[in-house]
Write a protein that holds these residues in place. Structure first.
Motif, PDB file in Angstrom:
ATOM      1  N   LEU A   1       2.098  10.025  -9.908  1.00  0.00           N
ATOM      2  CA  LEU A   1       1.883  10.687 -11.121  1.00  0.00           C
ATOM      3  C   LEU A   1       0.407  11.591 -10.972  1.00  0.00           C
ATOM      4  O   LEU A   1      -0.093  11.484 -11.901  1.00  0.00           O
ATOM      5  N   GLY A   2       0.507  12.328 -10.139  1.00  0.00           N
ATOM      6  CA  GLY A   2      -0.171  13.209 -10.049  1.00  0.00           C
ATOM      7  C   GLY A   2      -1.879  12.704  -9.226  1.00  0.00           C
ATOM      8  O   GLY A   2      -2.550  14.211  -9.359  1.00  0.00           O
TER       9      GLY A   2
ATOM     10  N   ARG B   1       0.941  -1.250  -0.073  1.00  0.00           N
ATOM     11  CA  ARG B   1       0.312  -0.174   0.122  1.00  0.00           C
ATOM     12  C   ARG B   1       1.027   1.111   0.328  1.00  0.00           C
ATOM     13  O   ARG B   1       0.290   2.516  -0.740  1.00  0.00           O
ATOM     14  N   SER B   2       1.999   1.178   0.770  1.00  0.00           N
ATOM     15  CA  SER B   2       3.002   2.526   0.644  1.00  0.00           C
ATOM     16  C   SER B   2       3.716   2.851  -0.609  1.00  0.00           C
ATOM     17  O   SER B   2       3.454   3.347  -0.913  1.00  0.00           O
ATOM     18  N   GLU B   3       4.069   1.654  -0.572  1.00  0.00           N
ATOM     19  CA  GLU B   3       4.804   1.838  -2.581  1.00  0.00           C
ATOM     20  C   GLU B   3       3.486   2.543  -3.209  1.00  0.00           C
ATOM     21  O   GLU B   3       4.019   2.904  -4.345  1.00  0.00           O
ATOM     22  N   LEU B   4       2.519   1.608  -3.624  1.00  0.00           N
ATOM     23  CA  LEU B   4       1.678   2.203  -3.991  1.00  0.00           C
ATOM     24  C   LEU B   4       0.603   3.387  -4.172  1.00  0.00           C
ATOM     25  O   LEU B   4       0.978   4.034  -4.543  1.00  0.00           O
ATOM     26  N   ALA B   5       0.786   3.798  -2.998  1.00  0.00           N
ATOM     27  CA  ALA B   5       0.594   5.621  -2.382  1.00  0.00           C
ATOM     28  C   ALA B   5       1.313   6.450  -3.121  1.00  0.00           C
ATOM     29  O   ALA B   5       1.095   7.788  -4.066  1.00  0.00           O
ATOM     30  N   LYS B   6       2.801   5.784  -2.826  1.00  0.00           N
ATOM     31  CA  LYS B   6       3.944   6.620  -3.171  1.00  0.00           C
ATOM     32  C   LYS B   6       3.477   6.666  -5.028  1.00  0.00           C
ATOM     33  O   LYS B   6       3.862   8.286  -5.496  1.00  0.00           O
ATOM     34  N   GLU B   7       3.149   5.866  -5.548  1.00  0.00           N
ATOM     35  CA  GLU B   7       3.103   5.977  -6.970  1.00  0.00           C
ATOM     36  C   GLU B   7       2.331   6.405  -7.726  1.00  0.00           C
ATOM     37  O   GLU B   7       2.280   7.346  -8.410  1.00  0.00           O
ATOM     38  N   LEU B   8       0.996   6.027  -6.705  1.00  0.00           N
ATOM     39  CA  LEU B   8       0.290   7.121  -7.163  1.00  0.00           C
ATOM     40  C   LEU B   8       0.170   8.658  -7.554  1.00  0.00           C
ATOM     41  O   LEU B   8      -0.075   9.676  -8.041  1.00  0.00           O
ATOM     42  N   LEU B   9       0.780   9.124  -6.287  1.00  0.00           N
ATOM     43  CA  LEU B   9       0.950  10.055  -5.789  1.00  0.00           C
ATOM     44  C   LEU B   9       2.249  10.896  -6.680  1.00  0.00           C
ATOM     45  O   LEU B   9       2.198  12.291  -7.319  1.00  0.00           O
TER      46      LEU B   9
END
Length: 131
Positions: free
Chosen positions: A27-28, A17-25
């Protein structure tokens, strides 16, 4: 002694979840959008992004790439709730092949070196890499 699946719940899923949230952030997306998409609270997203939660594991490059692709598909609206769950499970299965669960289980619970309970990958001869 905790079962290996508890290690997944406490360490692997929060790191995904942490890595996914960072990636989504990256991406804007805004934190509120991320929280709605992942069905978690906005404060949880903030903690994931700031490494206050879900930061105890370092994934290899292949797993990081899976998470990046997952984030892009989420951003592009290609996944429904079922697809999101399926992709989280895909990443989790990949992490298990890296023997992270086994290593954490032994480290956190002082499991004996010959333990064969973890859910890591098995060698071609059927033996378990942790035992």
């Amino acid at each position: 002694m905790r079962p290996p699946c508890e290690i997944v719940v406490w360490y692997v899923i929060p790191t995904i979840r942490s890595e996914l949230a960072k990636e989504l952030l990256n991406l804007g997306m805004k934190q509120k959008e991320i929280s709605e998409l992942l069905d978690i609270t906005q404060p949880a997203v903030s903690q994931y992004i700031s490494d206050k939660r879900g930061h105890g594991i370092k994934f290899n490059d292949e797993t990081q790439e899976l998470i990046k692709e997952f984030a892009k598909d989420l951003m592009d609206g290609k996944l429904d709730q079922s697809g999101i769950i399926s992709r989280i499970c895909d990443v989790c299965r990949k992490v298990k092949t890296e023997e992270i669960v086994c290593q954490l289980h032994k480290e956190k619970d002082n499991i004996p070196l010959n333990c064969n309970a973890c859910m890591g990958s098995e060698a071609k001869d059927g033996s378990h890499p942790c035992g």
